[in-house]
Enzyme design. Structure first.
Site, PDB file in Angstrom:
ATOM      1  N   SER A  10       0.739  -1.051  -0.068  1.00  0.00           N
ATOM      2  CA  SER A  10      -0.132  -0.114   0.096  1.00  0.00           C
ATOM      3  C   SER A  10       0.780   1.280  -0.021  1.00  0.00           C
ATOM      4  O   SER A  10       1.369   1.405   0.970  1.00  0.00           O
ATOM      5  CB  SER A  10      -1.090   0.056   1.308  1.00  0.00           C
ATOM      6  OG  SER A  10      -1.281   1.348   1.254  1.00  0.00           O
ATOM      7  N   HIS A  35      -1.042  -1.668  -4.302  1.00  0.00           N
ATOM      8  CA  HIS A  35      -2.234  -1.243  -3.724  1.00  0.00           C
ATOM      9  C   HIS A  35      -2.416   0.587  -3.473  1.00  0.00           C
ATOM     10  O   HIS A  35      -1.660   0.942  -3.109  1.00  0.00           O
ATOM     11  CB  HIS A  35      -2.291  -1.822  -2.273  1.00  0.00           C
ATOM     12  CG  HIS A  35      -3.752  -1.912  -1.538  1.00  0.00           C
ATOM     13  ND1 HIS A  35      -4.816  -2.433  -2.039  1.00  0.00           N
ATOM     14  CD2 HIS A  35      -4.133  -0.803  -0.490  1.00  0.00           C
ATOM     15  CE1 HIS A  35      -5.841  -2.178  -1.163  1.00  0.00           C
ATOM     16  NE2 HIS A  35      -5.331  -1.195  -0.281  1.00  0.00           N
ATOM     17  N   ASP A  37      -4.573   3.521  -2.118  1.00  0.00           N
ATOM     18  CA  ASP A  37      -5.782   3.725  -1.041  1.00  0.00           C
ATOM     19  C   ASP A  37      -6.336   5.033  -1.232  1.00  0.00           C
ATOM     20  O   ASP A  37      -5.724   6.034  -1.115  1.00  0.00           O
ATOM     21  CB  ASP A  37      -5.348   3.758   0.280  1.00  0.00           C
ATOM     22  CG  ASP A  37      -5.154   2.311   0.969  1.00  0.00           C
ATOM     23  OD1 ASP A  37      -6.076   1.303   0.915  1.00  0.00           O
ATOM     24  OD2 ASP A  37      -4.023   1.782   1.478  1.00  0.00           O
ATOM     25  N   MET A  39      -9.123   7.879  -0.613  1.00  0.00           N
ATOM     26  CA  MET A  39     -10.081   8.135   0.768  1.00  0.00           C
ATOM     27  C   MET A  39     -10.396   9.625   0.523  1.00  0.00           C
ATOM     28  O   MET A  39      -9.942  10.356  -0.136  1.00  0.00           O
ATOM     29  CB  MET A  39      -9.268   8.212   2.023  1.00  0.00           C
ATOM     30  CG  MET A  39      -8.539   6.788   2.301  1.00  0.00           C
ATOM     31  SD  MET A  39      -7.616   7.026   3.807  1.00  0.00           S
ATOM     32  CE  MET A  39      -6.667   5.283   3.747  1.00  0.00           C
ATOM     33  N   HIS A  68      -8.236   0.635  -4.198  1.00  0.00           N
ATOM     34  CA  HIS A  68      -9.229   0.450  -2.985  1.00  0.00           C
ATOM     35  C   HIS A  68      -9.895   1.900  -2.854  1.00  0.00           C
ATOM     36  O   HIS A  68      -9.312   2.728  -2.125  1.00  0.00           O
ATOM     37  CB  HIS A  68      -8.477   0.015  -1.757  1.00  0.00           C
ATOM     38  CG  HIS A  68      -9.351  -0.164  -0.397  1.00  0.00           C
ATOM     39  ND1 HIS A  68      -8.656  -0.271   0.747  1.00  0.00           N
ATOM     40  CD2 HIS A  68     -10.413  -0.081  -0.443  1.00  0.00           C
ATOM     41  CE1 HIS A  68      -9.587  -0.285   1.683  1.00  0.00           C
ATOM     42  NE2 HIS A  68     -10.807  -0.213   1.163  1.00  0.00           N
ATOM     43  N   MET A  70     -12.249   4.303  -1.003  1.00  0.00           N
ATOM     44  CA  MET A  70     -13.093   4.499   0.310  1.00  0.00           C
ATOM     45  C   MET A  70     -13.637   5.766   0.068  1.00  0.00           C
ATOM     46  O   MET A  70     -13.151   6.848   0.649  1.00  0.00           O
ATOM     47  CB  MET A  70     -12.043   4.628   1.673  1.00  0.00           C
ATOM     48  CG  MET A  70     -11.536   2.907   1.791  1.00  0.00           C
ATOM     49  SD  MET A  70      -9.829   3.018   2.688  1.00  0.00           S
ATOM     50  CE  MET A  70      -8.775   3.126   1.449  1.00  0.00           C
ATOM     51  N   MET A 139     -10.974  -6.326   5.502  1.00  0.00           N
ATOM     52  CA  MET A 139     -10.245  -5.213   5.987  1.00  0.00           C
ATOM     53  C   MET A 139     -10.129  -5.908   7.605  1.00  0.00           C
ATOM     54  O   MET A 139     -10.918  -6.147   8.247  1.00  0.00           O
ATOM     55  CB  MET A 139     -11.153  -3.928   6.363  1.00  0.00           C
ATOM     56  CG  MET A 139     -11.450  -3.172   5.041  1.00  0.00           C
ATOM     57  SD  MET A 139      -9.756  -2.732   4.380  1.00  0.00           S
ATOM     58  CE  MET A 139      -9.201  -1.819   5.422  1.00  0.00           C
ATOM     59  N   GLY A 144      -9.331   3.886   6.930  1.00  0.00           N
ATOM     60  CA  GLY A 144      -8.856   5.122   6.773  1.00  0.00           C
ATOM     61  C   GLY A 144      -7.249   5.441   7.294  1.00  0.00           C
ATOM     62  O   GLY A 144      -6.958   6.732   6.930  1.00  0.00           O
ATOM     63  N   GLY A 146      -2.921   3.987   7.854  1.00  0.00           N
ATOM     64  CA  GLY A 146      -2.100   3.004   7.896  1.00  0.00           C
ATOM     65  C   GLY A 146      -1.784   2.875   9.538  1.00  0.00           C
ATOM     66  O   GLY A 146      -2.052   3.518  10.393  1.00  0.00           O
ATOM     67  N   ASP A 177      -6.381  -6.656   4.271  1.00  0.00           N
ATOM     68  CA  ASP A 177      -5.546  -5.318   4.213  1.00  0.00           C
ATOM     69  C   ASP A 177      -5.754  -4.623   5.807  1.00  0.00           C
ATOM     70  O   ASP A 177      -6.726  -4.644   6.212  1.00  0.00           O
ATOM     71  CB  ASP A 177      -6.554  -4.599   3.354  1.00  0.00           C
ATOM     72  CG  ASP A 177      -5.858  -3.320   3.343  1.00  0.00           C
ATOM     73  OD1 ASP A 177      -5.090  -2.766   3.881  1.00  0.00           O
ATOM     74  OD2 ASP A 177      -6.763  -2.143   2.758  1.00  0.00           O
ATOM     75  N   GLY A 178      -4.636  -4.518   6.185  1.00  0.00           N
ATOM     76  CA  GLY A 178      -4.750  -3.775   7.469  1.00  0.00           C
ATOM     77  C   GLY A 178      -3.794  -4.559   8.727  1.00  0.00           C
ATOM     78  O   GLY A 178      -4.206  -5.520   8.883  1.00  0.00           O
ATOM     79  N   GLY A 179      -2.710  -3.955   8.906  1.00  0.00           N
ATOM     80  CA  GLY A 179      -1.977  -4.635  10.245  1.00  0.00           C
ATOM     81  C   GLY A 179      -1.209  -5.865   9.567  1.00  0.00           C
ATOM     82  O   GLY A 179      -0.852  -6.690  10.670  1.00  0.00           O
ATOM     83  N   GLY A 199       1.107  -1.798   3.958  1.00  0.00           N
ATOM     84  CA  GLY A 199       1.851  -0.526   3.991  1.00  0.00           C
ATOM     85  C   GLY A 199       2.963  -0.349   5.031  1.00  0.00           C
ATOM     86  O   GLY A 199       4.101  -0.289   4.394  1.00  0.00           O
ATOM     87  N   SER A 200       2.793  -0.387   6.156  1.00  0.00           N
ATOM     88  CA  SER A 200       3.644  -0.103   7.110  1.00  0.00           C
ATOM     89  C   SER A 200       4.969  -1.303   7.011  1.00  0.00           C
ATOM     90  O   SER A 200       6.048  -1.065   7.026  1.00  0.00           O
ATOM     91  CB  SER A 200       3.351  -0.152   8.440  1.00  0.00           C
ATOM     92  OG  SER A 200       2.207   0.726   8.934  1.00  0.00           O
TER      93      SER A 200
HETATM   94  C1  DX5 Z   1      -6.394   1.393   5.479  1.00  0.00           C
HETATM   95  C2  DX5 Z   1      -5.947   1.067   4.225  1.00  0.00           C
HETATM   96  C3  DX5 Z   1      -4.822   0.377   4.133  1.00  0.00           C
HETATM   97  C4  DX5 Z   1      -3.591   0.443   4.819  1.00  0.00           C
HETATM   98  C5  DX5 Z   1      -2.801  -0.483   5.315  1.00  0.00           C
HETATM   99  O1  DX5 Z   1      -7.563   2.111   5.229  1.00  0.00           O
HETATM  100  O2  DX5 Z   1      -6.812   0.427   3.386  1.00  0.00           O
HETATM  101  O3  DX5 Z   1      -4.368  -0.400   2.760  1.00  0.00           O
HETATM  102  O4  DX5 Z   1      -2.700   1.190   4.071  1.00  0.00           O
HETATM  103  O5  DX5 Z   1      -1.665   0.006   6.053  1.00  0.00           O
HETATM  104  P1  DX5 Z   1      -0.718  -0.942   7.014  1.00  0.00           P
HETATM  105  O6  DX5 Z   1      -0.194  -2.268   6.356  1.00  0.00           O
HETATM  106  O7  DX5 Z   1       0.098  -0.088   7.678  1.00  0.00           O
HETATM  107  O8  DX5 Z   1      -1.732  -1.373   8.419  1.00  0.00           O
HETATM  108 ZN    ZN Z   2      -6.485  -0.542   1.424  1.00  0.00          ZN
END
Ligand code: DX5
Ligand code: ZN
Length: 226
Positions: A10, A35, A37, A39, A68, A70, A139, A144, A146, A177-179, A199-200
């Site tokens: 991401s 990916h 994001d 928003m 993605h 949002m 999710m 919202g 990362g 997706d997420g964490g 992402g992170s």
């Molecule tokens: C959150 C996003 C994710 C986010 C993931 O709304 O959809 O794609 O970037 O970030 P990490 O991997 O840091 O949780």
């Molecule tokens: Zn995402």
């Protein structure tokens, strides 16, 4: 169906001042998809990337853009993201008044269609539209931002959705997706995930991008006996 877990970094966690170079770097580091994001500061409390930026980034890689959305209402912007280079467009079921129509619009535009389930969304939401889906995106954080912690209760949902996909007989990517980090990625893969967003863990992990991506890959478990 791919014989390896697809990794979709991401770019939300990338250097926004140098996104082209960041995309070239994760491409070279082994990313399978990119990916993105999107928003709108309304559906989620953050504001990120629009179609103009997606279009500007498209020439920097041949890897598919996993976009993605949002945003709400989502329908008016689907065409703009497809024109900008989105290969897979994923939407939340509560981001437009008519989910089936939204998915039809994505397919009519020539992109693959994904449905995103928030942590509080029941897995049965996929049932009436599974024949239209190319991706289901689970999710494992609330959308919202990362850098949030993986919500463990979503692992059972991944398993439930993997079974629904198998039952459908369709080739649907099951993405989480997420964490996602080197530990939770194994739990997701064991539960049946076939693609992971990170992402992170990719952009802010302790190794090189290639090492960080490699650390998310784990052997795919053998099918369970029935
Ligand atoms: C959150 C996003 C994710 C986010 C993931 O709304 O959809 O794609 O970037 O970030 P990490 O991997 O840091 O949780
Ligand atoms: Zn995402």
């Amino acid at each position: 169906m791919s014989d390896k877990t697809l990794i979709s970094p991401s770019i939300l966690s990338a250097d926004f001042a140098d996104l082209g170079a960041e995309i070239r770097a994760i491409d070279a580091a082994g990313a399978d998809m990119i990916h993105i994001d999107v928003m709108d500061g309304h559906y989620v409390p953050n504001l990120t990337i629009g179609p103009m930026v997606v279009k500007a980034l498209k020439p920097h890689t041949k890897k598919p853009f996993d976009v993605h959305l949002m945003i709400a209402p989502v329908d008016p912007l689907i065409g703009a993201f497809i024109d900008a280079g989105a290969d897979i467009v994923s939407v939340h079921p509560d981001s437009g008044p008519h989910l089936h129509r939204t998915l039809q619009a994505i397919k009519a535009g020539g992109a693959k269609a994904g449905l995103v389930l928030n942590p509080g969304t029941h897995p049965n939401v996929v049932d009436p539209v599974i024949d239209q889906l190319d991706m289901i995106l689970v999710m494992s954080v609330n959308p919202g931002f990362g850098g949030q912690s993986f919500i463990m209760s979503q692992l059972d949902k991944i398993t439930t959705l993997a079974e629904k996909i198998k039952h459908s007989g369709r080739d649907i990517i099951l993405e989480v997706d997420g964490g996602v980090n080197p530990i939770t990625s194994k739990q997701c893969i064991d539960a049946g995930a076939t693609a992971l967003v990170a992402g992170s863990a990719v952009f802010k992990g302790k190794g090189s991008y290639a090492d960080n991506i490699a650390a998310l890959r784990h052997p795919i478990p053998a099918p369970r006996a029935v």
